[in-house]
Design a protein around this motif. Sequence first.
Motif, PDB file in Angstrom:
ATOM      1  N   VAL A  66       0.835  -1.196   0.000  1.00 15.44           N
ATOM      2  CA  VAL A  66       0.000   0.000   0.000  1.00 15.44           C
ATOM      3  C   VAL A  66       0.874   1.251   0.000  1.00 15.44           C
ATOM      4  N   LEU A  67       0.492   2.202  -0.837  1.00 15.80           N
ATOM      5  CA  LEU A  67       1.075   3.538  -0.855  1.00 15.80           C
ATOM      6  C   LEU A  67       0.073   4.480  -0.199  1.00 15.80           C
ATOM      7  N   VAL A  68       0.538   5.329   0.710  1.00 20.35           N
ATOM      8  CA  VAL A  68      -0.307   6.337   1.351  1.00 20.35           C
ATOM      9  C   VAL A  68       0.137   7.703   0.846  1.00 20.35           C
ATOM     10  N   ALA A  69      -0.811   8.540   0.435  1.00 15.51           N
ATOM     11  CA  ALA A  69      -0.508   9.900  -0.001  1.00 15.51           C
ATOM     12  C   ALA A  69      -1.388  10.881   0.756  1.00 15.51           C
ATOM     13  N   ASP A  70      -0.764  11.655   1.647  1.00 16.44           N
ATOM     14  CA  ASP A  70      -1.485  12.669   2.420  1.00 16.44           C
ATOM     15  C   ASP A  70      -0.494  13.752   2.803  1.00 16.44           C
ATOM     16  N   ASP A  71      -0.855  15.014   2.593  1.00 20.45           N
ATOM     17  CA  ASP A  71       0.076  16.098   2.887  1.00 20.45           C
ATOM     18  C   ASP A  71       0.202  16.383   4.383  1.00 20.45           C
ATOM     19  N   ASN A  72      -0.641  15.785   5.196  1.00 25.70           N
ATOM     20  CA  ASN A  72      -0.534  15.939   6.652  1.00 25.70           C
ATOM     21  C   ASN A  72       0.288  14.771   7.195  1.00 25.70           C
ATOM     22  N   PRO A  73       1.520  15.033   7.661  1.00 30.08           N
ATOM     23  CA  PRO A  73       2.366  13.936   8.128  1.00 30.08           C
ATOM     24  C   PRO A  73       1.763  13.155   9.296  1.00 30.08           C
ATOM     25  N   ALA A 122       3.674   9.414   0.832  1.00 24.17           N
ATOM     26  CA  ALA A 122       3.969  10.598   0.027  1.00 24.17           C
ATOM     27  C   ALA A 122       3.270  11.816   0.619  1.00 24.17           C
ATOM     28  N   LEU A 123       3.931  12.978   0.520  1.00 29.46           N
ATOM     29  CA  LEU A 123       3.371  14.219   1.055  1.00 29.46           C
ATOM     30  C   LEU A 123       2.812  15.139  -0.026  1.00 29.46           C
ATOM     31  N   SER A 124       2.956  14.758  -1.294  1.00 24.39           N
ATOM     32  CA  SER A 124       2.418  15.557  -2.399  1.00 24.39           C
ATOM     33  C   SER A 124       1.952  14.618  -3.504  1.00 24.39           C
ATOM     34  N   ALA A 125       1.153  15.169  -4.412  1.00 31.22           N
ATOM     35  CA  ALA A 125       0.634  14.371  -5.521  1.00 31.22           C
ATOM     36  C   ALA A 125       1.761  13.875  -6.418  1.00 31.22           C
ATOM     37  N   GLY A 126       2.711  14.749  -6.738  1.00 30.73           N
ATOM     38  CA  GLY A 126       3.829  14.348  -7.590  1.00 30.73           C
ATOM     39  C   GLY A 126       4.676  13.256  -6.963  1.00 30.73           C
ATOM     40  N   GLU A 127       4.911  13.380  -5.666  1.00 32.83           N
ATOM     41  CA  GLU A 127       5.677  12.358  -4.952  1.00 32.83           C
ATOM     42  C   GLU A 127       4.936  11.017  -4.972  1.00 32.83           C
ATOM     43  N   VAL A 169       2.819   9.917  -7.263  1.00 34.72           N
ATOM     44  CA  VAL A 169       2.904   9.350  -8.609  1.00 34.72           C
ATOM     45  C   VAL A 169       4.277   8.707  -8.807  1.00 34.72           C
ATOM     46  N   ALA A 170       5.323   9.391  -8.377  1.00 35.69           N
ATOM     47  CA  ALA A 170       6.682   8.847  -8.521  1.00 35.69           C
ATOM     48  C   ALA A 170       6.835   7.551  -7.720  1.00 35.69           C
ATOM     49  N   PHE A 171       6.349   7.540  -6.478  1.00 38.08           N
ATOM     50  CA  PHE A 171       6.419   6.327  -5.662  1.00 38.08           C
ATOM     51  C   PHE A 171       5.621   5.189  -6.296  1.00 38.08           C
ATOM     52  N   ALA A 172       4.450   5.514  -6.822  1.00 41.46           N
ATOM     53  CA  ALA A 172       3.619   4.473  -7.445  1.00 41.46           C
ATOM     54  C   ALA A 172       4.351   3.844  -8.625  1.00 41.46           C
ATOM     55  N   GLU A 173       4.962   4.675  -9.462  1.00 44.74           N
ATOM     56  CA  GLU A 173       5.712   4.152 -10.611  1.00 44.74           C
ATOM     57  C   GLU A 173       6.885   3.290 -10.165  1.00 44.74           C
ATOM     58  N   LEU A 174       7.583   3.722  -9.148  1.00 46.54           N
ATOM     59  CA  LEU A 174       8.772   3.021  -8.674  1.00 46.54           C
ATOM     60  C   LEU A 174       8.436   1.719  -7.951  1.00 46.54           C
ATOM     61  N   LEU A 175       7.360   1.725  -7.155  1.00 49.85           N
ATOM     62  CA  LEU A 175       7.080   0.613  -6.238  1.00 49.85           C
ATOM     63  C   LEU A 175       5.912  -0.280  -6.652  1.00 49.85           C
ATOM     64  N   SER A 176       5.088   0.139  -7.588  1.00 49.88           N
ATOM     65  CA  SER A 176       3.925  -0.626  -8.065  1.00 49.88           C
ATOM     66  C   SER A 176       3.096  -1.247  -6.940  1.00 49.88           C
ATOM     67  N   PRO A 177       2.555  -0.413  -6.050  1.00 51.96           N
ATOM     68  CA  PRO A 177       1.730  -0.961  -4.971  1.00 51.96           C
ATOM     69  C   PRO A 177       0.420  -1.525  -5.506  1.00 51.96           C
ATOM     70  N   GLU A 178      -0.173  -2.449  -4.759  1.00 53.92           N
ATOM     71  CA  GLU A 178      -1.490  -2.966  -5.142  1.00 53.92           C
ATOM     72  C   GLU A 178      -2.573  -1.921  -4.895  1.00 53.92           C
ATOM     73  N   VAL A 225      -3.743   4.810  -1.245  1.00 58.54           N
ATOM     74  CA  VAL A 225      -4.719   5.544  -0.430  1.00 58.54           C
ATOM     75  C   VAL A 225      -4.403   7.026  -0.637  1.00 58.54           C
ATOM     76  N   LEU A 226      -5.334   7.757  -1.257  1.00 59.11           N
ATOM     77  CA  LEU A 226      -5.058   9.101  -1.740  1.00 59.11           C
ATOM     78  C   LEU A 226      -5.904  10.167  -1.062  1.00 59.11           C
ATOM     79  N   ASP A 227      -5.232  11.200  -0.551  1.00 58.56           N
ATOM     80  CA  ASP A 227      -5.931  12.378  -0.054  1.00 58.56           C
ATOM     81  C   ASP A 227      -6.515  13.112  -1.256  1.00 58.56           C
TER      82      ASP A 227
END
Length: 134
Positions: free
Chosen positions: A11-18, A40-45, A47-56, A59-61
């Motif tokens: 799982v990849l988590v993306a939320d700007d609130n740490p 990830a703390l930003s949308a761009g980050e 996307v980059a993590f998703a491309e690099l890590l291919s999570p199943e 979870v997106l803010d």
Amino acid sequence: MNRTPPPRLRVLVADDNPVIGDALRALLESEPDIEVVAVALSAGEAVAFAELLSPEVAVLDVRIPGGGGAWMAREIRRRVPRTRLLAFSAHSDSGSIARMASAGVTEYLVKGSPNTEIVAAIRRLCPNKANGTE
């Protein structure tokens, strides 16, 4: 007999609130079948993590800097089409829900949902992986 444990849902988590990102990581990492591969703390980050890590699952803010939730969802969907998308937002208005759905999000949870519902939603997105049959 030495049995290998079933693979965990990545799982990849993306939320700007740490604080929220850390809380989601702690919640999900406490589950034996889920592994958080990045926060990830930003949308761009994200996307980059998703491309690099291919999570199943990602979870997106919905309201996140660097392009916003709908852009992030579309980009992840385009670049890593096998990643399932779950929106996790403080906003439950129909416009936010519709924008995320049109971007490829199939689950939408409002922040404050019970922890059990968050975990269940992630497992629903990958039912075969969650029960070890994928």
